[in-house]
Motif scaffolding. Structure first.
Motif, PDB file in Angstrom:
ATOM      1  N   ARG A  48     101.621  79.679 134.023  1.00 31.99           N
ATOM      2  CA  ARG A  48     101.106  79.557 132.601  1.00 31.99           C
ATOM      3  C   ARG A  48     102.001  78.629 131.740  1.00 31.99           C
ATOM      4  NH1 ARG A  48      98.934  84.042 134.638  1.00 31.99           N
ATOM      5  NH2 ARG A  48      96.911  84.492 134.536  1.00 31.99           N
ATOM      6  N   PHE A  49     103.250  78.613 131.964  1.00 28.92           N
ATOM      7  CA  PHE A  49     104.215  78.166 131.216  1.00 28.92           C
ATOM      8  C   PHE A  49     105.252  77.354 132.005  1.00 28.92           C
ATOM      9  CE2 PHE A  49     103.189  82.369 129.299  1.00 28.92           C
ATOM     10  CZ  PHE A  49     103.016  82.120 127.980  1.00 28.92           C
ATOM     11  N   LYS A  50     105.570  76.180 131.176  1.00 26.65           N
ATOM     12  CA  LYS A  50     106.639  75.239 131.721  1.00 26.65           C
ATOM     13  C   LYS A  50     107.876  75.251 130.855  1.00 26.65           C
ATOM     14  CE  LYS A  50     105.455  71.045 131.510  1.00 26.65           C
ATOM     15  NZ  LYS A  50     104.633  69.481 131.582  1.00 26.65           N
ATOM     16  N   LEU A  51     109.025  75.217 131.429  1.00 24.86           N
ATOM     17  CA  LEU A  51     110.379  75.021 130.794  1.00 24.86           C
ATOM     18  C   LEU A  51     110.758  73.635 130.796  1.00 24.86           C
ATOM     19  CD1 LEU A  51     112.113  77.153 129.494  1.00 24.86           C
ATOM     20  CD2 LEU A  51     113.402  77.386 131.310  1.00 24.86           C
ATOM     21  N   VAL A  90     109.083  84.415 127.358  1.00 25.74           N
ATOM     22  CA  VAL A  90     108.490  84.017 128.506  1.00 25.74           C
ATOM     23  C   VAL A  90     109.923  83.304 129.324  1.00 25.74           C
ATOM     24  CG1 VAL A  90     107.470  82.003 128.979  1.00 25.74           C
ATOM     25  CG2 VAL A  90     106.403  83.720 127.500  1.00 25.74           C
ATOM     26  N   LYS A  91     110.664  82.889 128.612  1.00 21.89           N
ATOM     27  CA  LYS A  91     111.990  82.171 128.883  1.00 21.89           C
ATOM     28  C   LYS A  91     112.675  83.042 129.955  1.00 21.89           C
ATOM     29  CE  LYS A  91     113.947  79.432 125.888  1.00 21.89           C
ATOM     30  NZ  LYS A  91     114.738  78.712 125.153  1.00 21.89           N
ATOM     31  N   LEU A  92     112.838  84.232 129.495  1.00 16.79           N
ATOM     32  CA  LEU A  92     113.528  85.226 130.226  1.00 16.79           C
ATOM     33  C   LEU A  92     112.817  85.367 131.683  1.00 16.79           C
ATOM     34  CD1 LEU A  92     114.582  88.268 127.892  1.00 16.79           C
ATOM     35  CD2 LEU A  92     116.058  86.448 129.151  1.00 16.79           C
ATOM     36  N   GLU A 106      99.818  70.047 125.861  1.00 15.05           N
ATOM     37  CA  GLU A 106     100.597  71.260 125.728  1.00 15.05           C
ATOM     38  C   GLU A 106     101.425  71.396 124.241  1.00 15.05           C
ATOM     39  OE1 GLU A 106     103.125  70.502 129.044  1.00 15.05           O
ATOM     40  OE2 GLU A 106     101.891  71.892 130.426  1.00 15.05           O
ATOM     41  N   VAL A 107     101.468  72.647 123.737  1.00 14.64           N
ATOM     42  CA  VAL A 107     102.181  72.747 122.613  1.00 14.64           C
ATOM     43  C   VAL A 107     103.591  73.711 123.063  1.00 14.64           C
ATOM     44  CG1 VAL A 107     100.565  72.388 121.134  1.00 14.64           C
ATOM     45  CG2 VAL A 107     100.764  74.765 122.022  1.00 14.64           C
TER      46      VAL A 107
END
Length: 70
Positions: A20-23, A65-67, A54-55
């Protein structure tokens, strides 16, 4: 007798968060915007266009989320 020193276990990636997320390379967390899955006929073109892309996810949720995905 000499005791062996135990290593810390590696942290596993949260698979749901990874999907779901992108770094980014600079460490920012990106996510898709909500509201563009269904009932699109009543939403204006401008509104649907704004929901594209994306935002950045900031704040405490962004840190959590980063962790999970690092």
């Amino acid at each position: 007798m000499a005791q062996k020193k135990q290593k810390a276990q590696k942290k596993k990636t949260h698979r749901g968060a990874k999907k779901r997320f992108k770094l980014t390379a600079t460490g920012k967390v990106l996510r898709h915007q909500s509201g563009k899955r269904h009932i699109l006929t009543k939403k204006s073109q401008t509104r649907k266009r704004r929901l594209r892309g994306e935002v950045e996810q900031t704040g405490k949720l962004g840190q959590a989320v980063k962790l999970m995905i690092s």
